[in-house]
Motif scaffolding. Structure first.
Motif, PDB file in Angstrom:
ATOM      1  N   LEU A  16      14.599  60.008  66.277  1.00 27.66           N
ATOM      2  CA  LEU A  16      13.490  60.666  65.578  1.00 27.66           C
ATOM      3  C   LEU A  16      13.258  62.080  66.102  1.00 27.66           C
ATOM      4  N   THR A  40       6.352  65.429  63.380  1.00 25.22           N
ATOM      5  CA  THR A  40       7.052  64.298  64.017  1.00 25.22           C
ATOM      6  C   THR A  40       6.105  63.104  64.164  1.00 25.22           C
ATOM      7  N   PHE A  41       4.796  63.351  64.241  1.00 23.12           N
ATOM      8  CA  PHE A  41       3.813  62.273  64.291  1.00 23.12           C
ATOM      9  C   PHE A  41       3.946  61.427  63.013  1.00 23.12           C
ATOM     10  N   ILE A  42       4.043  62.111  61.878  1.00 19.51           N
ATOM     11  CA  ILE A  42       4.230  61.397  60.604  1.00 19.51           C
ATOM     12  C   ILE A  42       5.582  60.667  60.618  1.00 19.51           C
ATOM     13  N   GLY A  43       6.602  61.346  61.161  1.00 18.92           N
ATOM     14  CA  GLY A  43       7.918  60.720  61.274  1.00 18.92           C
ATOM     15  C   GLY A  43       7.873  59.467  62.126  1.00 18.92           C
ATOM     16  N   ILE A  54       5.282  57.412  62.509  1.00 22.76           N
ATOM     17  CA  ILE A  54       4.668  56.334  61.714  1.00 22.76           C
ATOM     18  C   ILE A  54       5.700  55.758  60.738  1.00 22.76           C
ATOM     19  N   ALA A  55       6.481  56.658  60.129  1.00 18.53           N
ATOM     20  CA  ALA A  55       7.519  56.220  59.186  1.00 18.53           C
ATOM     21  C   ALA A  55       8.574  55.378  59.902  1.00 18.53           C
ATOM     22  N   ASP A  86       7.353  51.911  60.793  1.00 17.40           N
ATOM     23  CA  ASP A  86       7.287  51.101  59.563  1.00 17.40           C
ATOM     24  C   ASP A  86       8.682  50.641  59.152  1.00 17.40           C
ATOM     25  N   GLU A  87       9.620  51.592  59.186  1.00 14.13           N
ATOM     26  CA  GLU A  87      10.969  51.314  58.686  1.00 14.13           C
ATOM     27  C   GLU A  87      11.784  50.453  59.648  1.00 14.13           C
ATOM     28  N   ARG A 134       2.777  48.874  60.930  1.00 16.68           N
ATOM     29  CA  ARG A 134       2.002  50.076  60.602  1.00 16.68           C
ATOM     30  C   ARG A 134       0.945  50.251  61.678  1.00 16.68           C
ATOM     31  N   ILE A 135       1.154  51.217  62.544  1.00 20.58           N
ATOM     32  CA  ILE A 135       0.217  51.461  63.643  1.00 20.58           C
ATOM     33  C   ILE A 135      -0.676  52.634  63.238  1.00 20.58           C
TER      34      ILE A 135
END
Lengths: 82, 343
Positions: free
Chosen positions: A13, A37-40, A42-43, A46-47, A52-53
Protein backbone atom coordinates in the motif's frame (compact mmCIF):
# COMPACT_ATOMS: atom_id res chain seq x y z
CA UNK A 1 -4.31 -13.35 8.91
CA UNK A 2 -0.82 -13.33 10.36
CA UNK A 3 1.66 -10.52 10.95
CA UNK A 4 3.65 -11.35 7.81
CA UNK A 5 0.59 -11.02 5.57
CA UNK A 6 -0.43 -7.81 7.27
CA UNK A 7 3.01 -6.23 6.96
CA UNK A 8 3.28 -7.31 3.32
CA UNK A 9 -0.05 -5.62 2.55
CA UNK A 10 1.12 -2.42 4.25
CA UNK A 11 4.40 -2.41 2.29
CA UNK A 12 2.46 -2.76 -0.93
CA UNK A 13 0.00 0.00 0.00
CA UNK A 14 2.68 2.50 1.01
CA UNK A 15 4.98 1.37 -1.79
CA UNK A 16 8.04 1.13 0.47
CA UNK A 17 11.05 -1.18 0.42
CA UNK A 18 10.69 -4.51 2.29
CA UNK A 19 11.64 -4.21 5.94
CA UNK A 20 10.58 -0.56 6.25
CA UNK A 21 7.44 -1.23 8.29
CA UNK A 22 7.49 -3.28 11.49
CA UNK A 23 4.91 -4.25 14.08
CA UNK A 24 6.13 -1.49 16.37
CA UNK A 25 6.24 1.19 13.64
CA UNK A 26 4.16 4.25 14.50
CA UNK A 27 1.28 4.14 12.05
CA UNK A 28 1.15 7.80 11.13
CA UNK A 29 4.95 7.96 10.80
CA UNK A 30 4.99 5.46 7.91
CA UNK A 31 6.62 7.22 4.95
CA UNK A 32 3.87 8.43 2.62
CA UNK A 33 1.10 8.60 5.25
CA UNK A 34 -1.44 11.16 3.96
CA UNK A 35 -5.17 11.66 3.55
CA UNK A 36 -4.95 9.66 0.32
CA UNK A 37 -3.05 6.68 1.76
CA UNK A 38 -5.45 6.75 4.75
CA UNK A 39 -8.29 6.09 2.29
CA UNK A 40 -6.11 3.45 0.62
CA UNK A 41 -5.62 1.79 4.02
CA UNK A 42 -9.39 1.55 4.57
CA UNK A 43 -9.75 0.10 1.06
CA UNK A 44 -6.94 -2.41 1.67
CA UNK A 45 -8.40 -3.60 4.99
CA UNK A 46 -11.78 -4.07 3.30
CA UNK A 47 -10.35 -5.84 0.27
CA UNK A 48 -7.61 -7.98 1.79
CA UNK A 49 -9.01 -8.74 5.22
CA UNK A 50 -12.76 -8.19 4.79
CA UNK A 51 -13.05 -5.67 7.64
CA UNK A 52 -14.29 -2.10 7.75
CA UNK A 53 -12.45 -0.21 10.47
CA UNK A 54 -13.80 3.26 11.27
CA UNK A 55 -11.32 6.09 10.57
CA UNK A 56 -11.52 7.21 14.23
CA UNK A 57 -10.47 3.73 15.37
CA UNK A 58 -7.53 3.73 12.96
CA UNK A 59 -6.40 7.12 14.23
CA UNK A 60 -6.47 5.81 17.81
CA UNK A 61 -4.06 3.01 16.84
CA UNK A 62 -0.55 4.14 17.74
CA UNK A 63 1.44 1.33 16.14
CA UNK A 64 0.97 -1.13 13.30
CA UNK A 65 0.42 -3.84 15.91
CA UNK A 66 -2.45 -1.86 17.47
CA UNK A 67 -4.13 -1.75 14.07
CA UNK A 68 -3.49 -5.46 13.55
CA UNK A 69 -5.24 -6.16 16.86
CA UNK A 70 -8.25 -4.13 15.67
CA UNK A 71 -8.39 -6.09 12.41
CA UNK A 72 -8.22 -9.40 14.28
CA UNK A 73 -10.92 -8.26 16.74
CA UNK A 74 -13.14 -7.08 13.89
CA UNK A 75 -12.76 -10.24 11.83
CA UNK A 76 -13.30 -12.63 14.76
CA UNK A 77 -17.09 -12.94 14.55
CA UNK A 78 -16.83 -13.86 10.87
CA UNK A 79 -14.04 -16.35 11.56
CA UNK A 80 -16.06 -17.94 14.35
CA UNK A 81 -19.15 -18.09 12.18
CA UNK A 82 -17.14 -19.79 9.47
CA UNK B 1 -45.66 10.58 -23.21
CA UNK B 2 -42.53 9.68 -21.37
CA UNK B 3 -39.45 11.60 -20.32
CA UNK B 4 -36.25 10.95 -22.26
CA UNK B 5 -32.75 12.33 -21.93
CA UNK B 6 -32.28 14.05 -25.26
CA UNK B 7 -29.03 16.02 -25.05
CA UNK B 8 -26.14 16.94 -22.77
CA UNK B 9 -23.52 19.67 -23.02
CA UNK B 10 -21.01 20.78 -20.42
CA UNK B 11 -18.68 23.66 -19.80
CA UNK B 12 -15.37 23.85 -17.93
CA UNK B 13 -13.78 27.19 -17.01
CA UNK B 14 -10.48 27.69 -18.85
CA UNK B 15 -8.07 28.03 -15.90
CA UNK B 16 -6.23 24.76 -15.25
CA UNK B 17 -4.75 23.45 -12.01
CA UNK B 18 -2.59 20.45 -12.91
CA UNK B 19 -0.66 18.01 -10.74
CA UNK B 20 2.78 19.68 -11.11
CA UNK B 21 1.19 22.97 -9.94
CA UNK B 22 -0.34 21.18 -6.95
CA UNK B 23 3.06 19.75 -6.03
CA UNK B 24 4.48 23.27 -5.81
CA UNK B 25 2.07 23.81 -2.91
CA UNK B 26 2.68 20.39 -1.35
CA UNK B 27 6.29 19.37 -2.13
CA UNK B 28 5.94 15.98 -0.38
CA UNK B 29 3.53 14.89 -3.14
CA UNK B 30 4.45 13.94 -6.68
CA UNK B 31 2.35 14.40 -9.84
CA UNK B 32 2.44 10.63 -10.41
CA UNK B 33 1.26 9.93 -6.88
CA UNK B 34 -1.67 12.36 -7.21
CA UNK B 35 -2.58 10.78 -10.55
CA UNK B 36 -2.41 7.22 -9.20
CA UNK B 37 -4.36 8.00 -6.02
CA UNK B 38 -7.09 10.15 -7.60
CA UNK B 39 -7.15 9.42 -11.34
CA UNK B 40 -7.05 13.19 -11.93
CA UNK B 41 -4.54 15.02 -14.13
CA UNK B 42 -6.07 18.47 -14.01
CA UNK B 43 -9.03 20.37 -12.59
CA UNK B 44 -10.60 23.59 -13.80
CA UNK B 45 -10.84 26.60 -11.51
CA UNK B 46 -13.40 29.38 -11.90
CA UNK B 47 -12.13 32.95 -11.83
CA UNK B 48 -13.00 35.10 -8.82
CA UNK B 49 -15.84 36.84 -10.65
CA UNK B 50 -17.01 33.68 -12.42
CA UNK B 51 -19.96 32.19 -10.55
CA UNK B 52 -22.06 29.05 -10.90
CA UNK B 53 -24.61 31.06 -12.90
CA UNK B 54 -21.90 32.07 -15.39
CA UNK B 55 -20.81 28.45 -15.86
CA UNK B 56 -24.46 27.45 -16.24
CA UNK B 57 -25.09 30.08 -18.93
CA UNK B 58 -22.09 28.74 -20.87
CA UNK B 59 -23.27 25.12 -20.64
CA UNK B 60 -26.88 25.91 -21.61
CA UNK B 61 -25.73 28.16 -24.47
CA UNK B 62 -23.71 25.22 -25.85
CA UNK B 63 -26.89 23.14 -25.68
CA UNK B 64 -28.83 25.76 -27.65
CA UNK B 65 -25.98 26.11 -30.16
CA UNK B 66 -25.93 22.33 -30.66
CA UNK B 67 -29.46 22.60 -32.06
CA UNK B 68 -30.94 20.29 -29.40
CA UNK B 69 -33.50 22.93 -28.44
CA UNK B 70 -34.22 26.64 -28.53
CA UNK B 71 -34.69 28.98 -25.54
CA UNK B 72 -38.40 29.29 -26.27
CA UNK B 73 -38.84 25.49 -26.09
CA UNK B 74 -37.91 25.33 -22.41
CA UNK B 75 -40.85 25.34 -20.00
CA UNK B 76 -39.02 24.31 -16.83
CA UNK B 77 -35.51 25.03 -15.56
CA UNK B 78 -33.96 23.43 -12.51
CA UNK B 79 -30.52 24.28 -11.23
CA UNK B 80 -28.67 21.95 -8.89
CA UNK B 81 -26.06 23.95 -6.99
CA UNK B 82 -24.54 24.35 -3.55
CA UNK B 83 -22.65 27.49 -4.58
CA UNK B 84 -25.50 29.78 -5.68
CA UNK B 85 -24.94 33.45 -6.49
CA UNK B 86 -27.14 34.60 -3.59
CA UNK B 87 -29.25 33.27 -0.72
CA UNK B 88 -32.05 34.87 -2.66
CA UNK B 89 -33.24 35.30 -5.30
CA UNK B 90 -33.12 31.80 -6.75
CA UNK B 91 -30.21 31.53 -9.18
CA UNK B 92 -32.48 29.69 -11.65
CA UNK B 93 -34.61 32.87 -11.86
CA UNK B 94 -31.52 34.85 -12.84
CA UNK B 95 -30.74 32.18 -15.43
CA UNK B 96 -34.27 32.36 -16.92
CA UNK B 97 -33.60 36.00 -17.77
CA UNK B 98 -29.98 35.62 -18.87
CA UNK B 99 -30.82 32.67 -21.12
CA UNK B 100 -33.83 34.39 -22.68
CA UNK B 101 -36.27 31.72 -21.54
CA UNK B 102 -39.94 32.60 -21.66
CA UNK B 103 -41.57 34.06 -18.54
CA UNK B 104 -44.07 31.18 -18.49
CA UNK B 105 -41.14 28.90 -17.62
CA UNK B 106 -40.95 27.33 -14.16
CA UNK B 107 -37.57 27.70 -12.43
CA UNK B 108 -36.11 26.46 -9.17
CA UNK B 109 -32.80 25.74 -7.47
CA UNK B 110 -32.19 22.60 -5.50
CA UNK B 111 -29.35 22.09 -3.08
CA UNK B 112 -27.72 18.71 -3.53
CA UNK B 113 -24.18 17.66 -4.37
CA UNK B 114 -22.95 14.39 -5.80
CA UNK B 115 -26.41 12.78 -5.89
CA UNK B 116 -28.01 15.87 -7.48
CA UNK B 117 -28.14 14.73 -11.10
CA UNK B 118 -30.15 11.62 -10.17
CA UNK B 119 -32.62 13.73 -8.18
CA UNK B 120 -32.87 16.20 -11.06
CA UNK B 121 -33.73 13.39 -13.47
CA UNK B 122 -36.35 12.12 -11.00
CA UNK B 123 -38.03 15.51 -10.72
CA UNK B 124 -37.85 16.15 -14.47
CA UNK B 125 -39.48 12.78 -15.17
CA UNK B 126 -42.20 13.59 -12.65
CA UNK B 127 -42.91 16.98 -14.24
CA UNK B 128 -43.05 15.56 -17.76
CA UNK B 129 -45.00 12.39 -17.11
CA UNK B 130 -47.65 14.25 -15.09
CA UNK B 131 -48.11 16.72 -17.94
CA UNK B 132 -46.65 19.71 -16.09
CA UNK B 133 -43.79 20.35 -18.52
CA UNK B 134 -42.54 19.30 -21.94
CA UNK B 135 -38.91 20.40 -22.12
CA UNK B 136 -37.05 20.48 -18.82
CA UNK B 137 -33.50 21.77 -18.46
CA UNK B 138 -31.63 20.04 -15.67
CA UNK B 139 -28.58 22.19 -15.01
CA UNK B 140 -25.84 21.26 -12.57
CA UNK B 141 -23.27 23.94 -11.70
CA UNK B 142 -20.70 24.22 -8.94
CA UNK B 143 -17.78 26.41 -7.99
CA UNK B 144 -16.62 24.35 -4.99
CA UNK B 145 -13.07 25.62 -5.51
CA UNK B 146 -14.18 28.97 -4.06
CA UNK B 147 -14.76 27.10 -0.76
CA UNK B 148 -11.32 25.49 -0.75
CA UNK B 149 -8.34 26.62 1.30
CA UNK B 150 -5.38 26.65 -1.13
CA UNK B 151 -3.23 24.47 1.13
CA UNK B 152 -5.89 21.83 1.89
CA UNK B 153 -4.64 19.17 -0.49
CA UNK B 154 -7.25 16.58 0.55
CA UNK B 155 -9.92 18.58 -1.28
CA UNK B 156 -7.84 20.72 -3.64
CA UNK B 157 -6.51 17.65 -5.43
CA UNK B 158 -10.04 16.36 -6.03
CA UNK B 159 -12.52 19.11 -6.84
CA UNK B 160 -12.90 21.13 -10.02
CA UNK B 161 -15.55 23.60 -11.19
CA UNK B 162 -17.98 22.84 -14.02
CA UNK B 163 -21.52 23.05 -15.26
CA UNK B 164 -23.58 20.59 -17.29
CA UNK B 165 -26.88 21.19 -19.06
CA UNK B 166 -29.16 18.24 -19.76
CA UNK B 167 -32.36 18.39 -21.78
CA UNK B 168 -35.16 16.09 -20.66
CA UNK B 169 -38.02 16.09 -23.08
CA UNK B 170 -41.42 14.47 -23.59
CA UNK B 171 -41.50 11.86 -26.33
CA UNK B 172 -43.55 8.88 -27.42
CA UNK B 173 -42.06 5.73 -25.88
CA UNK B 174 -39.78 3.89 -28.31
CA UNK B 175 -39.82 0.74 -26.28
CA UNK B 176 -42.93 0.43 -24.18
CA UNK B 177 -41.56 -2.26 -21.92
CA UNK B 178 -38.64 -0.25 -20.53
CA UNK B 179 -38.85 3.34 -19.26
CA UNK B 180 -36.37 5.73 -20.89
CA UNK B 181 -35.56 7.07 -17.40
CA UNK B 182 -36.19 5.10 -14.23
CA UNK B 183 -36.99 3.42 -11.94
CA UNK B 184 -35.36 5.32 -9.10
CA UNK B 185 -33.90 4.46 -5.71
CA UNK B 186 -33.15 7.25 -3.23
CA UNK B 187 -31.46 7.43 0.15
CA UNK B 188 -30.49 9.92 2.83
CA UNK B 189 -28.57 9.78 6.11
CA UNK B 190 -28.06 13.16 7.77
CA UNK B 191 -25.73 11.62 10.34
CA UNK B 192 -23.01 12.12 7.74
CA UNK B 193 -23.62 15.86 7.39
CA UNK B 194 -20.52 16.79 9.41
CA UNK B 195 -18.17 14.83 7.14
CA UNK B 196 -18.56 17.05 4.07
CA UNK B 197 -19.59 20.53 5.04
CA UNK B 198 -19.14 24.25 4.60
CA UNK B 199 -19.85 25.38 8.15
CA UNK B 200 -19.88 29.13 7.76
CA UNK B 201 -21.87 31.48 5.58
CA UNK B 202 -25.32 30.12 6.46
CA UNK B 203 -27.57 31.30 9.26
CA UNK B 204 -25.96 29.02 11.87
CA UNK B 205 -22.55 30.62 11.45
CA UNK B 206 -22.78 33.74 9.30
CA UNK B 207 -19.42 34.84 7.97
CA UNK B 208 -17.79 36.88 10.72
CA UNK B 209 -16.63 40.32 9.81
CA UNK B 210 -19.34 41.31 7.38
CA UNK B 211 -21.93 42.31 9.99
CA UNK B 212 -19.95 44.39 12.47
CA UNK B 213 -16.73 45.13 10.68
CA UNK B 214 -18.10 45.44 7.17
CA UNK B 215 -15.22 43.29 5.96
CA UNK B 216 -12.69 45.68 7.48
CA UNK B 217 -9.78 43.60 8.77
CA UNK B 218 -9.04 46.29 11.36
CA UNK B 219 -12.29 45.48 13.12
CA UNK B 220 -10.40 42.93 15.11
CA UNK B 221 -13.25 41.65 17.26
CA UNK B 222 -14.16 39.53 14.24
CA UNK B 223 -11.84 37.65 11.96
CA UNK B 224 -12.96 37.34 8.38
CA UNK B 225 -13.38 33.64 7.76
CA UNK B 226 -14.57 32.82 4.26
CA UNK B 227 -16.85 29.79 3.90
CA UNK B 228 -14.50 26.82 3.79
CA UNK B 229 -15.08 23.26 2.64
CA UNK B 230 -14.24 20.54 5.14
CA UNK B 231 -14.13 16.92 4.02
CA UNK B 232 -13.39 13.87 6.14
CA UNK B 233 -12.32 11.69 3.22
CA UNK B 234 -11.87 8.43 5.15
CA UNK B 235 -15.37 8.70 6.70
CA UNK B 236 -16.88 9.47 3.28
CA UNK B 237 -15.10 6.48 1.84
CA UNK B 238 -16.40 4.22 4.59
CA UNK B 239 -19.91 5.53 3.87
CA UNK B 240 -19.60 4.62 0.19
CA UNK B 241 -18.44 1.11 1.11
CA UNK B 242 -21.66 0.72 3.10
CA UNK B 243 -24.14 2.54 0.88
CA UNK B 244 -23.12 1.99 -2.73
CA UNK B 245 -23.24 -1.85 -2.95
CA UNK B 246 -26.74 -1.76 -1.44
CA UNK B 247 -27.73 1.04 -3.82
CA UNK B 248 -26.60 -0.98 -6.84
CA UNK B 249 -28.46 -4.05 -5.54
CA UNK B 250 -31.52 -1.88 -4.87
CA UNK B 251 -31.76 -0.45 -8.38
CA UNK B 252 -31.21 -3.90 -9.93
CA UNK B 253 -34.01 -5.24 -7.77
CA UNK B 254 -36.41 -2.40 -8.53
CA UNK B 255 -35.70 -2.54 -12.27
CA UNK B 256 -35.82 -6.34 -12.30
CA UNK B 257 -32.43 -6.61 -13.98
CA UNK B 258 -29.04 -8.24 -13.49
CA UNK B 259 -25.61 -6.84 -14.39
CA UNK B 260 -25.94 -8.64 -17.73
CA UNK B 261 -28.76 -6.23 -18.66
CA UNK B 262 -26.58 -3.15 -18.10
CA UNK B 263 -24.48 -1.89 -21.02
CA UNK B 264 -22.65 0.79 -19.05
CA UNK B 265 -22.27 1.68 -15.37
CA UNK B 266 -21.71 5.39 -14.66
CA UNK B 267 -21.06 6.26 -11.03
CA UNK B 268 -20.53 9.70 -9.55
CA UNK B 269 -16.89 10.39 -10.42
CA UNK B 270 -15.64 11.01 -6.90
CA UNK B 271 -12.10 9.69 -7.11
CA UNK B 272 -10.90 7.00 -9.49
CA UNK B 273 -9.11 5.03 -6.79
CA UNK B 274 -12.33 4.84 -4.76
CA UNK B 275 -14.34 3.98 -7.90
CA UNK B 276 -12.06 1.09 -8.82
CA UNK B 277 -12.36 -0.30 -5.32
CA UNK B 278 -16.17 -0.06 -5.42
CA UNK B 279 -16.24 -1.59 -8.90
CA UNK B 280 -14.19 -4.61 -7.80
CA UNK B 281 -16.12 -4.99 -4.56
CA UNK B 282 -19.47 -5.01 -6.38
CA UNK B 283 -17.94 -7.20 -9.13
CA UNK B 284 -18.87 -4.95 -12.02
CA UNK B 285 -17.05 -5.96 -15.23
CA UNK B 286 -14.31 -3.34 -15.78
CA UNK B 287 -15.09 -3.02 -19.51
CA UNK B 288 -18.60 -1.77 -18.69
CA UNK B 289 -17.59 0.62 -15.91
CA UNK B 290 -17.00 4.11 -17.27
CA UNK B 291 -14.59 6.60 -15.71
CA UNK B 292 -13.99 10.07 -17.10
CA UNK B 293 -12.52 12.52 -14.64
CA UNK B 294 -8.82 12.92 -15.44
CA UNK B 295 -9.51 16.15 -17.38
CA UNK B 296 -11.72 17.87 -14.81
CA UNK B 297 -11.62 16.18 -11.39
CA UNK B 298 -14.62 15.72 -9.14
CA UNK B 299 -17.14 18.30 -10.37
CA UNK B 300 -19.82 17.26 -7.82
CA UNK B 301 -23.29 17.17 -9.44
CA UNK B 302 -21.84 17.50 -12.96
CA UNK B 303 -19.70 14.35 -12.91
CA UNK B 304 -22.40 11.99 -14.19
CA UNK B 305 -23.58 14.14 -17.15
CA UNK B 306 -19.93 14.86 -18.05
CA UNK B 307 -19.11 11.13 -18.02
CA UNK B 308 -22.24 10.36 -20.08
CA UNK B 309 -21.27 13.00 -22.64
CA UNK B 310 -17.72 11.67 -22.86
CA UNK B 311 -18.94 8.06 -23.12
CA UNK B 312 -21.26 9.09 -25.96
CA UNK B 313 -18.46 10.98 -27.76
CA UNK B 314 -16.16 7.97 -27.36
CA UNK B 315 -18.73 5.67 -28.97
CA UNK B 316 -19.35 3.78 -25.74
CA UNK B 317 -23.10 4.48 -25.84
CA UNK B 318 -25.49 3.72 -28.66
CA UNK B 319 -29.21 4.27 -28.93
CA UNK B 320 -31.13 1.81 -26.80
CA UNK B 321 -28.26 0.98 -24.44
CA UNK B 322 -29.16 0.60 -20.79
CA UNK B 323 -27.09 2.70 -18.43
CA UNK B 324 -27.00 2.52 -14.64
CA UNK B 325 -26.42 5.85 -12.90
CA UNK B 326 -25.27 5.93 -9.27
CA UNK B 327 -24.87 9.16 -7.26
CA UNK B 328 -23.66 9.42 -3.65
CA UNK B 329 -22.06 11.94 -1.36
CA UNK B 330 -22.61 15.14 0.60
CA UNK B 331 -25.61 14.95 2.92
CA UNK B 332 -25.22 12.02 3.05
CA UNK B 333 -27.50 11.68 0.05
CA UNK B 334 -27.61 9.00 -2.61
CA UNK B 335 -29.69 7.93 -5.57
CA UNK B 336 -29.72 5.57 -8.53
CA UNK B 337 -31.61 5.23 -11.77
CA UNK B 338 -31.53 3.48 -15.13
CA UNK B 339 -31.42 5.23 -18.50
CA UNK B 340 -32.39 3.86 -21.88
CA UNK B 341 -29.92 5.83 -24.01
CA UNK B 342 -31.86 7.92 -26.53
CA UNK B 343 -29.16 10.00 -28.20
Amino acid sequence: MNATQFLAALHELFDVRAGTIHKDSVLQDIPGWSSMTFIGLIAMLDEEFGVRIAPGTILRCHTVEDLMDEVIADSKPAMMAA
Amino acid sequence: MQAILKAIEYYLPPRILDNPQLCEIAPNWSPQKIQSKTGIQERRISEEEELSSDLAVKAVTKLFESGACKPEDIDYLMLCTQSPDYFLPTTACLLQHRLGLRTSCGALDFNLGCSGFIYGLGMAKGLIETGQATNVLVVTAETYTKFITPTDMSVRALFGDASAATLITAQEPFDGSVPAIGPFVYGTDGRGAKNLIVQTGGMRKPVAGFASGGGDEDADEHVLTPPTLYMNGPEIFLFTLDAVPDLVAGICNRAGITFDDVDLFVFHQANEYMLRHLRDKIEIPPDRFYVSMSHCGNTVSSTIPIALKEAHKAGRLKTGDRVMLIGFGVGYSWGATMLRWAM
